[in-house]
Design an enzyme around this catalytic site. Structure first.
Site, PDB file in Angstrom:
ATOM      1  N   HIS A   1       0.616  21.721  41.361  1.00  0.00           N
ATOM      2  CA  HIS A   1       0.446  20.382  41.033  1.00  0.00           C
ATOM      3  C   HIS A   1      -0.255  19.999  39.680  1.00  0.00           C
ATOM      4  CE1 HIS A   1       1.480  19.177  45.378  1.00  0.00           C
ATOM      5  NE2 HIS A   1       2.575  19.294  44.731  1.00  0.00           N
TER       6      HIS A   1
ATOM      7  N   GLU B   1      -3.894  18.979  39.458  1.00  0.00           N
ATOM      8  CA  GLU B   1      -4.868  19.803  40.337  1.00  0.00           C
ATOM      9  C   GLU B   1      -5.295  21.003  39.654  1.00  0.00           C
ATOM     10  OE1 GLU B   1      -2.884  19.927  44.295  1.00  0.00           O
ATOM     11  OE2 GLU B   1      -2.342  17.729  44.168  1.00  0.00           O
TER      12      GLU B   1
ATOM     13  N   HIS C   1      -4.668  24.146  45.430  1.00  0.00           N
ATOM     14  CA  HIS C   1      -4.434  22.832  45.209  1.00  0.00           C
ATOM     15  C   HIS C   1      -5.712  22.131  45.168  1.00  0.00           C
ATOM     16  CE1 HIS C   1       0.179  22.170  46.442  1.00  0.00           C
ATOM     17  NE2 HIS C   1      -0.312  23.564  46.772  1.00  0.00           N
TER      18      HIS C   1
ATOM     19  N   GLU D   1      -6.875  23.981  49.353  1.00  0.00           N
ATOM     20  CA  GLU D   1      -7.304  22.890  48.727  1.00  0.00           C
ATOM     21  C   GLU D   1      -8.540  23.064  48.391  1.00  0.00           C
ATOM     22  OE1 GLU D   1      -5.447  19.920  48.154  1.00  0.00           O
ATOM     23  OE2 GLU D   1      -3.908  20.399  49.572  1.00  0.00           O
TER      24      GLU D   1
HETATM   25 ZN   LIG Z   1      -1.463  19.725  45.480  1.00  0.00          ZN
END
Ligand SMILES: [Zn+2]
Length: 438
Positions: free
Chosen positions: A96, A99, A203, A293
């Site tokens: 992404h 990110e 992420h 994440e």
């Molecule tokens: Zn993401």
């Protein structure tokens, strides 16, 4: 007016000024500053390491929609080749585009590994026995459209055609009608080229180590439920390895509004999604893959970069070392040193199988314990063996080679010689399968 000695001094200083940006590296200090790197700056860092290190190899796996290279830097003692028996590991950042912390962490990791080679025993041993491939920015077009300080928006999340690349892969549980994007296809081709056995995808926007499955038999519009994969035990171990070695992730409540016990979560237990990358790489790459994440804010301010690196540094290394847990080996034709490619390696009753490489190699990362390992291939007698995976020691993978006896038949014992119609139909089905697989 400038005096002659002054001009001489300037001329003498000129080479030093030109080298100033790289001087810290030459002196063994950080060359990657705690500043954000856009696509061209990122390219410069990678090219520098390509030109100044014997253990790096820079290559591109394709181009983004807008033609930016999807740079990968491989790090190993022999970075240009796959060495038989050595696991290949993949770290992917910035899927992404907005990110961005993963991308920066991976650049610092690159610097740490190249600087630590020959200096640090663990790093040296790892790089002598493993090849790590770092793709810092899978979505460079999205990156260029995103901006610092944007914690929550979706600006820059998708690629240049605004497709979410983590919803763009063929899905195990339901049809994915989104057209496959160039960035996605590059990842898919890459996974088919290199026998990765361990992968992490970075992420931002939460603080959790997340593992397959991301989708469920009920589909992404169904409820959040624990969607257990056949390798759930080792996935929990991998996720915990990251979480527990991280500065704060294991607390589980780092980001307001979230709670993840021990800082880990099954993907669909958080929320199900269709077309995710980790499920696809796991299934089609025979590769254990987790999603990390690593920041509550998707694009935090630059002054937080140093803290993020400090929090993640140990986790990044410890996760890499997991590539050397479990069992690995080669499969040969009995009595020869001829490898058996595409044999299946099955652990107990897990129901999934990994496949041997063209050199007959396999890797199965496993938690300590006893396992029944079955290796089979049509045309050979299968072999089952009980294997003990030692307790959690670094570089402890048990080497188990298998020798299969040829039976002379490549199909079921009662199968008759296939007709031409059968062969043509089968070929068409295979071609169709490959096509839908893409
Ligand atoms: Zn993401």
């Amino acid at each position: 007016m400038t005096s002659e000695p002054g001009r001489t001094a300037r001329l003498l200083l000129l080479p030093l000024v030109l080298w100033l940006p790289w001087l810290p590296h030459i002196l063994g200090q950080n060359v990657v500053p705690f500043e954000y790197h856009n696509y061209s700056q990122l390219t410069q860092v990678l090219e520098f390491h390509q030109n100044h290190s014997d253990i790096t190899h820079l290559y591109s796996i394709g181009q983004s929609v807008q033609g930016r290279e999807l740079w990968v830097i491989a790090i190993s003692d022999n970075p240009t080749v796959h060495e038989v028996g050595e696991p290949e590991v993949q770290y992917v950042g910035n899927i992404h585009g907005n990110e961005v912390i993963g991308k920066e962490l991976l650049l610092h990791l690159l610097e740490d590994l190249t600087g630590g080679y020959g200096e640090n025993e663990t790093i040296s041993r790892f790089l002598n026995s493993t090849r790590l491939h770092i793709l810092p920015a899978m979505n460079p077009d999205g990156l260029e459209g995103s901006f610092e300080g944007d914690c929550y928006s979706s600006i820059g999340r998708g690629n240049a055609l605004n497709y979410d690349l983590n919803r763009n892969f063929p899905d195990k549980f339901e049809e994915n009608t989104h057209p496959i994007q160039p960035e996605t296809r590059a990842i898919m081709n890459w996974a088919r080229t290199i026998p990765f056995s361990l992968s992490a995808i970075f992420h931002g926007g939460a603080m959790v180590a997340n593992y397959p499955w991301d989708n469920t038999p009920l589909g992404q519009d169904g409820p959040s439920i624990y969607s257990r994969s056949p390798d759930d035990d080792i996935y929990r171990h991998l996720a915990l390895t990251y979480s527990e070695n991280h500065g704060s992730m294991y607390q589980g409540d780092v980001c307001s509004g979230d709670f993840f016990e021990d800082g880990i979560s099954n993907g669909a237990d958080w929320y199900p999604l269709r077309g995710g990358m980790q499920d696809w790489v796991y299934i089609h790459g025979d590769c254990l893959t987790i999603t990390l994440e690593v920041s509550c804010c998707k694009y935090p301010t630059e002054d937080q970069l140093r803290d993020h690196w400090a929090e993640n540094k140990n986790s990044l290394i410890e996760l890499l070392l997991q590539a050397h847990r479990g069992i690995k080996g080669q499969v040969f034709i009995n009595g020869t040193d001829t490898p058996v490619p595409d044999a299946t390696v099955t652990i107990g009753d897990r129901g999934n199988s990994f496949h041997t490489t063209s050199a007959g190699e396999f890797w199965r990362i496993l938690v300590p314990g006893q396992y029944s390992v079955t290796v089979s291939k049509a045309g050979f007698s299968s072999e089952t063996r009980t294997v003990t995976v030692p307790s959690n020691l670094t570089f402890s993978a048990a080497i188990e080679d298998f020798y299969l006896v040829e039976t002379g038949t490549s199909s079921a014992p009662n199968a008759s010689v296939p007709s031409l119609t059968f062969i043509i139909t089968s070929t068409l089905i295979c071609l169709l399968k490959v096509e839908t697989d893409l």
